[in-house]
Design a protein around this motif. Structure first.
Motif, PDB file in Angstrom:
ATOM      1  N   TYR A   1      -8.733  -4.100 -16.684  1.00  0.00           N
ATOM      2  CA  TYR A   1      -9.257  -4.793 -17.713  1.00  0.00           C
ATOM      3  C   TYR A   1     -10.644  -5.491 -17.814  1.00  0.00           C
ATOM      4  N   VAL A   2     -10.640  -6.061 -16.555  1.00  0.00           N
ATOM      5  CA  VAL A   2     -11.845  -6.742 -15.831  1.00  0.00           C
ATOM      6  C   VAL A   2     -12.977  -5.599 -15.934  1.00  0.00           C
ATOM      7  N   LEU A   3     -12.736  -4.602 -14.919  1.00  0.00           N
ATOM      8  CA  LEU A   3     -13.682  -3.638 -14.958  1.00  0.00           C
ATOM      9  C   LEU A   3     -14.142  -2.756 -16.319  1.00  0.00           C
ATOM     10  N   GLY A   4     -13.527  -2.882 -17.142  1.00  0.00           N
ATOM     11  CA  GLY A   4     -13.561  -2.199 -18.535  1.00  0.00           C
ATOM     12  C   GLY A   4     -13.298  -0.685 -18.251  1.00  0.00           C
ATOM     13  N   VAL A   5     -12.340  -0.216 -17.571  1.00  0.00           N
ATOM     14  CA  VAL A   5     -12.160   1.224 -17.475  1.00  0.00           C
ATOM     15  C   VAL A   5     -10.806   1.295 -17.624  1.00  0.00           C
ATOM     16  N   PRO A   6     -10.175   2.596 -18.213  1.00  0.00           N
ATOM     17  CA  PRO A   6      -8.841   2.933 -18.238  1.00  0.00           C
ATOM     18  C   PRO A   6      -8.045   2.593 -16.844  1.00  0.00           C
ATOM     19  N   ARG A   7      -6.870   2.314 -16.805  1.00  0.00           N
ATOM     20  CA  ARG A   7      -6.136   2.212 -15.556  1.00  0.00           C
ATOM     21  C   ARG A   7      -6.044   3.273 -14.785  1.00  0.00           C
ATOM     22  N   GLY A   8      -6.094   4.688 -15.342  1.00  0.00           N
ATOM     23  CA  GLY A   8      -6.153   5.846 -14.495  1.00  0.00           C
ATOM     24  C   GLY A   8      -7.320   6.148 -14.080  1.00  0.00           C
ATOM     25  N   ARG A   9      -8.281   5.526 -14.370  1.00  0.00           N
ATOM     26  CA  ARG A   9      -9.676   5.778 -13.491  1.00  0.00           C
ATOM     27  C   ARG A   9     -10.167   4.790 -12.776  1.00  0.00           C
ATOM     28  N   LEU A  10      -9.051   3.871 -12.346  1.00  0.00           N
ATOM     29  CA  LEU A  10      -9.495   2.514 -11.529  1.00  0.00           C
ATOM     30  C   LEU A  10     -10.068   2.953 -10.082  1.00  0.00           C
ATOM     31  N   ALA A  11      -9.323   3.962  -9.575  1.00  0.00           N
ATOM     32  CA  ALA A  11      -9.888   4.087  -8.166  1.00  0.00           C
ATOM     33  C   ALA A  11     -11.281   5.215  -8.171  1.00  0.00           C
ATOM     34  N   LEU A  12     -11.768   5.456  -9.403  1.00  0.00           N
ATOM     35  CA  LEU A  12     -13.030   5.927  -9.363  1.00  0.00           C
ATOM     36  C   LEU A  12     -14.129   4.894  -9.812  1.00  0.00           C
ATOM     37  N   ALA A  13     -13.809   3.728 -10.171  1.00  0.00           N
ATOM     38  CA  ALA A  13     -14.528   2.447 -10.647  1.00  0.00           C
ATOM     39  C   ALA A  13     -15.392   2.096  -9.588  1.00  0.00           C
ATOM     40  N   ASP A  14     -16.519   1.578  -9.962  1.00  0.00           N
ATOM     41  CA  ASP A  14     -17.472   0.567  -9.100  1.00  0.00           C
ATOM     42  C   ASP A  14     -16.632  -0.442  -8.677  1.00  0.00           C
ATOM     43  N   GLY A  15     -17.015  -1.098  -7.482  1.00  0.00           N
ATOM     44  CA  GLY A  15     -16.551  -2.149  -7.160  1.00  0.00           C
ATOM     45  C   GLY A  15     -16.785  -3.226  -7.966  1.00  0.00           C
ATOM     46  N   PHE A  16     -15.907  -4.544  -7.646  1.00  0.00           N
ATOM     47  CA  PHE A  16     -16.113  -5.763  -8.350  1.00  0.00           C
ATOM     48  C   PHE A  16     -17.495  -6.504  -8.020  1.00  0.00           C
ATOM     49  N   ASP A  17     -18.323  -6.640  -9.152  1.00  0.00           N
ATOM     50  CA  ASP A  17     -19.429  -7.678  -8.834  1.00  0.00           C
ATOM     51  C   ASP A  17     -18.794  -9.072  -8.465  1.00  0.00           C
ATOM     52  N   PRO A  18     -19.565 -10.094  -7.845  1.00  0.00           N
ATOM     53  CA  PRO A  18     -19.143 -11.304  -7.720  1.00  0.00           C
ATOM     54  C   PRO A  18     -18.601 -11.982  -9.225  1.00  0.00           C
ATOM     55  N   ASP A  19     -19.084 -11.850 -10.297  1.00  0.00           N
ATOM     56  CA  ASP A  19     -18.562 -12.485 -11.448  1.00  0.00           C
ATOM     57  C   ASP A  19     -17.358 -11.818 -11.815  1.00  0.00           C
ATOM     58  N   GLN A  20     -17.189 -10.622 -11.465  1.00  0.00           N
ATOM     59  CA  GLN A  20     -16.106  -9.729 -12.184  1.00  0.00           C
ATOM     60  C   GLN A  20     -14.786 -10.127 -10.977  1.00  0.00           C
ATOM     61  N   LEU A  21     -15.301 -10.280  -9.748  1.00  0.00           N
ATOM     62  CA  LEU A  21     -14.142 -10.818  -8.930  1.00  0.00           C
ATOM     63  C   LEU A  21     -13.640 -12.194  -9.226  1.00  0.00           C
ATOM     64  N   ARG A  22     -14.644 -12.959  -9.415  1.00  0.00           N
ATOM     65  CA  ARG A  22     -14.032 -14.289  -9.853  1.00  0.00           C
ATOM     66  C   ARG A  22     -13.260 -14.277 -11.066  1.00  0.00           C
ATOM     67  N   ARG A  23     -13.552 -13.558 -12.132  1.00  0.00           N
ATOM     68  CA  ARG A  23     -12.691 -13.428 -13.223  1.00  0.00           C
ATOM     69  C   ARG A  23     -11.180 -12.809 -12.941  1.00  0.00           C
ATOM     70  N   PHE A  24     -11.276 -11.797 -12.110  1.00  0.00           N
ATOM     71  CA  PHE A  24      -9.938 -11.060 -11.789  1.00  0.00           C
ATOM     72  C   PHE A  24      -9.148 -12.147 -11.061  1.00  0.00           C
ATOM     73  N   ASP A  25      -9.910 -12.898 -10.288  1.00  0.00           N
ATOM     74  CA  ASP A  25      -9.088 -13.709  -9.271  1.00  0.00           C
ATOM     75  C   ASP A  25      -8.369 -14.993 -10.447  1.00  0.00           C
ATOM     76  N   GLU A  26      -9.291 -15.425 -11.447  1.00  0.00           N
ATOM     77  CA  GLU A  26      -8.594 -16.287 -12.374  1.00  0.00           C
ATOM     78  C   GLU A  26      -7.610 -15.592 -13.390  1.00  0.00           C
ATOM     79  N   LEU A  27      -7.612 -14.424 -13.674  1.00  0.00           N
ATOM     80  CA  LEU A  27      -6.529 -13.921 -14.412  1.00  0.00           C
ATOM     81  C   LEU A  27      -5.131 -13.771 -13.439  1.00  0.00           C
ATOM     82  N   VAL A  28      -5.402 -13.197 -12.263  1.00  0.00           N
ATOM     83  CA  VAL A  28      -4.234 -13.186 -11.369  1.00  0.00           C
ATOM     84  C   VAL A  28      -3.595 -14.384 -11.003  1.00  0.00           C
ATOM     85  N   ALA A  29      -4.399 -15.396 -10.735  1.00  0.00           N
ATOM     86  CA  ALA A  29      -3.792 -16.768 -10.597  1.00  0.00           C
ATOM     87  C   ALA A  29      -2.824 -17.140 -11.931  1.00  0.00           C
ATOM     88  N   ARG A  30      -3.461 -17.182 -13.222  1.00  0.00           N
ATOM     89  CA  ARG A  30      -2.811 -17.294 -14.537  1.00  0.00           C
ATOM     90  C   ARG A  30      -1.648 -16.469 -14.575  1.00  0.00           C
TER      91      ARG A  30
END
Length: 302
Positions: free
Chosen positions: A32-61
């Motif tokens: 969801y944060v990376l904007g890719v289908p779950r099935g293509r997650l392994a092929l996605a680019d890495g998290f940039d700092p803003d995306q990683l921060r957003r991901f961490d916030e969602l995981v905490a919630r």
């Protein structure tokens, strides 16, 4: 950070918080944060700092047991993605079985079928039927102002996408005059009512976020189901069919309600994919009369 590394850490955190399917949910949040289908997650680019921060916030919630669907804003249901959030019940996968049963029964109607969805909530059942039975007239009934906002939003979105529009009716399903203009005309009536007995302890995602009135059905869980059964007998045409979801402790109680009414035949119980009693079905007596109470019913399968 590579998605695989971020997901592994998130999955551990969610598992420690008691979240079922922690790995799968961590992957869904990452996709969801990376904007890719779950099935293509392994092929996605890495998290940039803003995306990683957003991901961490969602995981905490999510670790605080906020529903995954509230975090992403959508819930999958059959072939649909529905908007959901605070104020509306999040549709569950097991309800897809009831919707599928309704679609199958609608396909058996020669002319344009009339399908009614009571306690529509987000519109999941009604909109799935409208998409899969494009020739049907579908009526969705809901009373909650909060749920109605989501129902209307989803109905508008699906109509814009090309699905047949559904008719939204604001009403209480326990009203003895509900849909009086449709009495004796409905081909298929479906309902996923509030049915959890009040004494049952529900998961934090439900207790803290699903609307209370959409979850609990009185002390025994049958407070809404009883009136729905009685009204369904008035709304269905002779030979019309009813499908009603219920608590897994109601595998005997709901079929017995249908049989005791005397206006239904072919009463059957259906199980979900985990083998639990999940929904009961019945047909309105072809002669339109009331038989003796206690008509036998049988266990079916979904």
């Amino acid at each position: 950070m590579r998605p695989s590394r971020a997901v592994s850490g998130a999955a551990r955190r969610l598992a420690d918080a008691g979240v079922d399917a922690a790995r799968a949910e961590a992957e869904q949040l990452a996709a969801y944060v990376l904007g890719v289908p779950r099935g293509r997650l392994a092929l996605a680019d890495g998290f940039d700092p803003d995306q990683l921060r957003r991901f961490d916030e969602l995981v905490a919630r999510r670790a605080d047991r906020e529903p995954l669907q509230h975090l992403t804003g959508t819930a999958g249901f059959r072939h649909l993605e529905l908007a959901v959030g605070p104020g509306v019940f999040v549709p569950r996968p097991e309800t897809e079985l009831l919707a599928g049963w309704g679609v199958a029964r609608g396909l058996e109607v020669v002319d344009r079928p009339l399908v009614v969805d009571l306690c529509s909530g987000s519109g999941a059942i009604a909109l799935a039927v409208a998409q899969e039975l494009p020739g049907a007239r579908v009526v969705a009934v809901e009373r909650s102002p909060e749920a109605l906002r989501w129902l209307r939003r989803n109905a508008t979105d699906r109509a814009a996408a090309g699905d047949r529009p559904v008719e939204v009716v604001v009403a209480d399903v326990t009203d003895p005059e509900l849909l009086a203009d449709l009495a004796g005309r409905v081909d298929v009536l479906l309902c996923n009512p509030p049915y959890v007995p009040r004494s049952v302890v529900v998961p934090p995602e439900v207790a803290g976020h699903d609307p209370d009135e959409a979850v609990f059905g009185g002390a025994d869980g049958l407070a809404v189901i009883g009136p729905v059964v009685r009204r369904a007998a008035e709304l269905l045409r002779p030979g019309g069919v009813l499908g009603i979801e219920h608590d897994d402790t109601h595998g005997t109680a709901v079929p017995e309600l249908l049989a005791a009414d005397g206006r239904f035949t072919a009463v059957a119980e259906h199980h979900d994919l985990a083998g639990r009693p999940r929904f009961a079905t019945a047909s309105r007596r072809p002669d339109g009369d009331r038989a003796d109470a206690g008509t036998a019913w049988q266990t079916g399968s979904s």
